[in-house]
Design a protein around this motif. Structure first.
Motif, PDB file in Angstrom:
ATOM      1  N   LEU A  54       0.825  -1.209   0.000  1.00  0.00           N
ATOM      2  CA  LEU A  54       0.000   0.000   0.000  1.00  0.00           C
ATOM      3  C   LEU A  54       0.861   1.261   0.000  1.00  0.00           C
ATOM      4  O   LEU A  54       0.532   2.243  -0.683  1.00  0.00           O
ATOM      5  CB  LEU A  54      -0.921   0.006   1.221  1.00  0.00           C
ATOM      6  N   GLN A  55       1.963   1.252   0.734  1.00  0.00           N
ATOM      7  CA  GLN A  55       2.853   2.420   0.746  1.00  0.00           C
ATOM      8  C   GLN A  55       3.497   2.641  -0.620  1.00  0.00           C
ATOM      9  O   GLN A  55       3.618   3.780  -1.077  1.00  0.00           O
ATOM     10  CB  GLN A  55       3.931   2.252   1.826  1.00  0.00           C
ATOM     11  N   TYR A  68      -0.671   5.317  -7.525  1.00  0.00           N
ATOM     12  CA  TYR A  68      -1.771   4.429  -7.902  1.00  0.00           C
ATOM     13  C   TYR A  68      -3.000   4.653  -7.015  1.00  0.00           C
ATOM     14  O   TYR A  68      -4.124   4.533  -7.474  1.00  0.00           O
ATOM     15  CB  TYR A  68      -1.354   2.957  -7.816  1.00  0.00           C
ATOM     16  N   ILE A  69      -2.748   4.950  -5.754  1.00  0.00           N
ATOM     17  CA  ILE A  69      -3.840   5.233  -4.828  1.00  0.00           C
ATOM     18  C   ILE A  69      -3.516   6.504  -4.063  1.00  0.00           C
ATOM     19  O   ILE A  69      -2.362   6.891  -3.908  1.00  0.00           O
ATOM     20  CB  ILE A  69      -4.083   4.074  -3.832  1.00  0.00           C
ATOM     21  N   LYS A  70      -4.544   7.159  -3.592  1.00  0.00           N
ATOM     22  CA  LYS A  70      -4.392   8.348  -2.756  1.00  0.00           C
ATOM     23  C   LYS A  70      -5.080   8.056  -1.427  1.00  0.00           C
ATOM     24  O   LYS A  70      -6.229   7.629  -1.398  1.00  0.00           O
ATOM     25  CB  LYS A  70      -5.037   9.582  -3.404  1.00  0.00           C
ATOM     26  N   VAL A  71      -4.367   8.304  -0.340  1.00  0.00           N
ATOM     27  CA  VAL A  71      -4.896   8.057   0.985  1.00  0.00           C
ATOM     28  C   VAL A  71      -5.303   9.386   1.607  1.00  0.00           C
ATOM     29  O   VAL A  71      -4.512  10.337   1.627  1.00  0.00           O
ATOM     30  CB  VAL A  71      -3.848   7.348   1.881  1.00  0.00           C
ATOM     31  N   ASP A  72      -6.532   9.457   2.076  1.00  0.00           N
ATOM     32  CA  ASP A  72      -7.020  10.644   2.774  1.00  0.00           C
ATOM     33  C   ASP A  72      -6.645  10.480   4.242  1.00  0.00           C
ATOM     34  O   ASP A  72      -7.369   9.883   5.039  1.00  0.00           O
ATOM     35  CB  ASP A  72      -8.538  10.767   2.602  1.00  0.00           C
ATOM     36  N   TRP A  73      -5.465  11.015   4.623  1.00  0.00           N
ATOM     37  CA  TRP A  73      -4.935  10.803   5.960  1.00  0.00           C
ATOM     38  C   TRP A  73      -5.767  11.492   7.032  1.00  0.00           C
ATOM     39  O   TRP A  73      -5.837  11.023   8.171  1.00  0.00           O
ATOM     40  CB  TRP A  73      -3.481  11.262   6.036  1.00  0.00           C
ATOM     41  N   ASN A  81       0.852   4.005  -2.917  1.00  0.00           N
ATOM     42  CA  ASN A  81       0.601   5.407  -2.593  1.00  0.00           C
ATOM     43  C   ASN A  81       1.732   6.284  -3.122  1.00  0.00           C
ATOM     44  O   ASN A  81       1.491   7.352  -3.689  1.00  0.00           O
ATOM     45  CB  ASN A  81       0.444   5.571  -1.077  1.00  0.00           C
ATOM     46  N   HIS A  82       2.964   5.851  -2.948  1.00  0.00           N
ATOM     47  CA  HIS A  82       4.121   6.623  -3.400  1.00  0.00           C
ATOM     48  C   HIS A  82       4.141   6.767  -4.926  1.00  0.00           C
ATOM     49  O   HIS A  82       4.496   7.828  -5.450  1.00  0.00           O
ATOM     50  CB  HIS A  82       5.407   5.961  -2.911  1.00  0.00           C
TER      51      HIS A  82
END
Length: 147
Positions: free
Chosen positions: A76-77, A84-89, A80-81
């Motif tokens: 997942l990291q 491919y995906i964006k995390v809404d922290w 994200n880097h």
């Protein structure tokens, strides 16, 4: 007198014992605690072997679970880097804080359900009656975790 004898069935204990599975003969020869059924060496052996097997399985499953969780987090990291995906922290932080509040709210030890309390009491009684088997299990478990 003959009519009374016909009403009662005769149980041949030798035949009944022959028809029992092997594990019942080994682990359940009579009712009561294991201290009444087996000598100390047998109790330690049974507890140690079952503890070692449990510890070994615990160790293998634990390593597998840790690898799966760590690998999933790493993937997942990387995703994200790479974008491919964006995390809404902020959303993650809000949900974690909400979960913490719920855990603190439900973390009262005085509200233990009676079912859990009765099962815990049964376990304590069992452990007190079978101290030698429990000690053997604990030692075997630690050896299984270490091997």
């Amino acid at each position: 007198a003959g009519a009374k004898d016909e009403l009662h069935n005769v149980l041949d204990l030798a035949e009944y014992t022959k028809n029992q599975p092997w594990w019942r003969k080994v682990f359940c020869p009579s009712s009561g605690s294991s201290a009444e059924k087996y000598n100390v060496a047998t109790q330690l052996l049974i507890g140690g072997v079952t503890g070692w097997c449990t510890g070994l399985i615990f160790q293998k499953v634990g390593k597998l679970a840790a690898t799966a969780v760590g690998g999933g987090f790493l993937l997942l990291q990387i995703a994200n880097h790479k974008g491919y995906i964006k995390v809404d922290w902020k959303l993650v932080e809000r949900d974690v804080n909400k979960a913490k509040q719920q855990l603190n709210f439900h973390n009262s030890y005085s509200k233990i359900p009676p079912e859990v309390k009765s099962k815990a009491d049964e376990v304590i009684i069992f452990l007190k009656k079978n101290v030698i088997v429990t000690g053997g299990f604990a030692g075997g478990f630690l050896l299984g975790m270490a091997s």
